[in-house]
Design a protein around this motif. Structure first.
Motif, PDB file in Angstrom:
ATOM      1  N   LEU A   1     -17.280   3.722 -44.054  1.00  0.00           N
ATOM      2  CA  LEU A   1     -17.612   3.676 -45.475  1.00  0.00           C
ATOM      3  C   LEU A   1     -18.987   3.042 -45.672  1.00  0.00           C
ATOM      4  N   HIS A   2     -19.240   2.005 -44.900  1.00  0.00           N
ATOM      5  CA  HIS A   2     -20.518   1.312 -44.987  1.00  0.00           C
ATOM      6  C   HIS A   2     -21.685   2.276 -44.771  1.00  0.00           C
TER       7      HIS A   2
ATOM      8  N   VAL B   1     -12.280   1.097 -48.611  1.00  0.00           N
ATOM      9  CA  VAL B   1     -12.066   1.068 -47.164  1.00  0.00           C
ATOM     10  C   VAL B   1     -10.642   1.540 -46.874  1.00  0.00           C
TER      11      VAL B   1
ATOM     12  N   SER C   1     -12.826   2.008 -40.325  1.00  0.00           N
ATOM     13  CA  SER C   1     -13.024   2.675 -41.612  1.00  0.00           C
ATOM     14  C   SER C   1     -14.060   1.930 -42.440  1.00  0.00           C
ATOM     15  N   GLU C   2     -14.072   0.624 -42.287  1.00  0.00           N
ATOM     16  CA  GLU C   2     -15.033  -0.192 -43.020  1.00  0.00           C
ATOM     17  C   GLU C   2     -16.453   0.208 -42.601  1.00  0.00           C
TER      18      GLU C   2
ATOM     19  N   PHE D   1      -9.716  -6.263 -47.590  1.00  0.00           N
ATOM     20  CA  PHE D   1     -10.504  -5.042 -47.448  1.00  0.00           C
ATOM     21  C   PHE D   1     -10.766  -4.432 -48.807  1.00  0.00           C
ATOM     22  N   ASP D   2     -11.951  -3.903 -48.967  1.00  0.00           N
ATOM     23  CA  ASP D   2     -12.311  -3.174 -50.170  1.00  0.00           C
ATOM     24  C   ASP D   2     -11.332  -2.007 -50.346  1.00  0.00           C
TER      25      ASP D   2
END
Length: 464
Positions: free
Chosen positions: A314-315, A286, A310-311, A282-283
Motif C-alpha cells: 500500500l505504501h 492496509v 500489505s503495508e 494497522f491502517d
RNA sequence: GGCGACAUCGCCAAGUGGUAAGGCAAGGGUCUGCAAAACCCUCAUCCCCGGUUCGAAUCCGGGUGUCGCCUCCA
C-alpha cells in the motif's frame, strides 16, 4: 458479471430481478460483544461488492441486520450486570464505531430483530397453518421433514444430520434437526407475548422477515461467511420457501474464513483479535489490501508478517501518488485514452469474474508501473494513469480522504524542528561555540521565532 | 462417520485446456560523501503417481497433506 452461487455451486451470470437494481442482504452482527477481525473481513468484502455494483451504475439497496435479542445477549447482560437493551445499545454503538474505523460505508438499512417481533410472529403463525411448524410447551419448532427441499443449500441430507455425531439432544423435537422459531421465556428473560405464550423469536426468522420487508420477497444477493450456510441460511431458506412460492434469494454468496495458526478464528475457540484493536495497529486500507489480495472464498491466515507485506504494498501506491504529485492534477478533467481504458477493462473483467479482487489489485500495480514509466519519459499520459489508479482503487475502498493524506502536514513538524535546532544550539553552547549558538538564535528570530533562555531551559515564541 | 474445499517461486497470491499475473522478500544496477528512500533490471513449469488430449497448473482416476461444515459462530 458472474457470481458464484452457493446454491448451485457454480459461477452464474448475474441477472438482477429488476434491471439496473441490486438488492443485497448481509447477515450482520449479534450485538453482544465487539466483533473480531474475521468478522471484519466479511464486512469489508461486502462493502466492496456494494461499491462495485454502484460503480457499475446499479442502484443498490444494501441491508444489514442487527441481532439484538438472543441467548448471547441475555448471558452478556448477566455478565455485565445490566439489561439486554443496554447491552444491545452499547455494542450497536461499538459496531458502528468499528466499521467506521475500518472504512466500511454504512448500509442503507440496519433493521433490528426486536423491531420486527410482530412480523416474525405473523410468519411463524403462517408456517404453523401450513403445517410446517409445531408447538411444544411454549416452544415452536420448524419441522424440517415437512419440506422436501430441506438441505439443498448446504448439501446436507436429513438422514445424515440425524446420525451426525454432534446433533443436539432435545426430546421435544420431532426431528433433532428441527430448529427453533419461538423460544419460551425463562424467569427474568426478555419476553414478548405470542399465541404460544411469552417468549422470544429464534435467530433464523428475523433475516427472512426483515429481508422480505425491506427488500421484497425475492432479493438478489444474500451474503455472509461460510459458517452461516448451515444451519442459519439453510433455515432461512426453509422458512422463506415454506411461506412463498417465489424464490427467496437469487444468489447466495459466502466468504471464506480468517484463520489464525491454520485454524478458524472464532469467538468460541477464543483465538480472535478484535477488529477495534487490530485497526489501531494497522491502517484500515492496509487491512483491505491484505484481505482483498486473496479471493473472498478462500481462507486467509491472520499473520502479522503478511499484513506487514500489505503495508509495504500500500505504501508504494501512496508513494507514487506523492512522487508524481497527484494533488496538483487531482482536479484536472481527464479524458482517458484507449490505452488507459484497457487497464480499466482488465480491472472490470477481474471484478466481473466473481469479484476477483486479487486480480483487480494486480491491475492497480500494473497501472502504477505504467504511470511511473510515462512520468520518467515526461509523457503526460501518466496523469491519466494516476487518475485511473485512484478511480479504481476507490472502488475497492482504497485512497479514502486522499487530499488530506497526500498533503504534508508541516504544522505537525514545526515543534519538533524548532526543538531540534534548540538541541543543536545547546550542543554549541556546551562547546562554547557562541558564534554558532548566536547564529541559530538570530536566524530563527529573522523568520519570526524568538528563543528565550530560562532557568527551565530554552523556550520559544512566535513573533508573528 | 457423512459432506465439501484446497495444494502454484523463499513467503503471500492470480490463473480452470494453448504454453505461468501481481505483491513482499532476495540479487544486480542508477542515485548518494556514506547511507536511507525512490527508480530500473533479474528471479517458478505448478504436491506425488497414472490416464485423456496435438497440447494440462488447468480435465479424469488413485495417493499424500491441510482446512472447513455436520453445534452458537462472519
Amino acid at each position: 458479471m458472474r457470481i458464484y452461487n452457493t446454491l448451485s455451486r457454480k459461477k452464474e451470470k448475474f441477472i438482477p430481478l429488476e434491471p439496473g437494481k441490486v438488492k443485497i442482504y448481509v447477515c450482520g452482527p449479534t450485538v453482544y460483544n465487539y466483533f473480531h477481525i474475521g468478522n471484519a473481513r466479511t464486512f469489508i468484502f461486502f462493502d466492496v461488492v456494494r461499491s462495485y455494483f454502484t460503480y457499475r451504475n446499479y442502484e443498490v439497496t444494501y441491508v444489514q441486520n442487527l441481532t439484538d435479542i438472543d441467548d448471547h445477549l441475555i448471558e452478556q447482560a448477566i455478565k455485565e450486570k445490566t439489561s439486554v437493551p443496554e447491552i444491545a445499545e452499547k455494542y450497536i454503538a461499538a459496531f458502528f464505531a468499528d466499521i467506521s474505523q475500518l472504512g466500511v460505508k454504512k448500509a442503507d438499512h440496519y433493521p433490528k430483530a426486536t423491531e420486527y417481533i410482530g412480523e416474525m410472529l405473523d410468519m411463524i403463525e403462517k408456517l404453523a397453518e401450513k403445517g410446517l411448524a409445531y408447538e411444544v410447551n411454549g416452544d415452536v419448532y420448524f419441522s424440517v421433514d415437512s419440506l422436501t427441499s430441506y438441505g439443498r443449500l448446504s448439501g446436507k441430507k436429513l438422514e445424515e444430520l440425524r446420525v451426525g455425531a454432534r446433533v443436539e439432544e432435545n426430546l421435544q423435537k420431532r426431528n433433532p434437526a428441527d430448529f427453533t422459531l419461538w423460544k419460551k421465556a425463562k424467569e427474568g428473560e426478555p419476553r414478548w407475548p405470542s399465541p404460544w405464550g411469552e417468549g422470544r423469536p429464534g435467530w433464523h426468522t428475523e433475516c427472512v422477515v426483515m429481508s422480505r420487508k425491506l427488500l421484497g420477497e425475492t432479493i438478489d444477493i444474500h451474503g455472509g461467511a461460510v459458517d452461516l450456510i448451515f444451519p442459519h441460511h439453510e433455515n432461512e431458506l426453509a422458512q422463506a420457501e415454506g411461506i412463498s412460492a417465489k424464490p427467496f434469494v437469487r444468489y447466495w454468496m459466502h466468504g471464506g474464513f480468517l484463520n489464525i495458526g491454520g485454524e478458524k478464528m472464532s469467538k468460541s475457540l477464543d483465538n480472535f483479535f478484535l477488529a477495534r484493536d487490530v485497526v489501531k495497529k494497522f491502517d484500515s486500507e492496509v487491512l483491505r489490501i491484505f484481505f482483498l489480495s486473496k479471493h473472498y472464498r478462500s481462507q486467509i491466515d491472520y499473520n502479522l508478517d503478511l499484513i506487514g507485506e500489505s503495508e509495504q504494498a500500500l505504501h508504494s501506491l501512496y508513494m507514487l501518488l506523492k512522487d508524481l504529485d497527484y494533488l496538483r492534477i487531482m482536479d484536472k478533467r481527464i479524458n482517458y485514452t484507449e490505452e488507459v481504458l484497457e487497464s480499466k477493462n482488465e480491472f472490470l473483467a477481474a471484478m466481473d469474474d466473481d469479484f476477483n479482487t486479487a486480480r483487480s489489485i494486480a491491475v492497480l500495480f500494473d497501472i502504477t508501473r505504467k504511470a511511473r514509466q510515462y512520468y520518467n519519459q515526461q509523457n503526460p499520459v501518466y496523469e491519466e494513469y494516476l487518475h485511473m489508479l485512484v478511480e479504481l482503487g476507490q472502488v475497492l475502498g482504497l485512497f479514502q480522504n486522499l487530499a488530506i493524506k497526500l498533503k504534508t502536514d508541516w504544522d505537525s513538524y514545526s515543534n519538533d524542528l524548532i526543538a531540534l535546532l534548540v538541541k543543536y544550539r545547546d550542543k554549541f553552547k556546551e562547546e562554547k561555540n557562541w558564534e554558532m549558538a548566536d547564529q541559530i538564535r538570530n536566524d530563527l528570530r529573522s523568520i519570526g521565532i524568538e528563543l528565550q533562555d530560562t532557568k527551565e531551559g530554552t523556550i520559544w515564541k512566535s513573533l508573528k
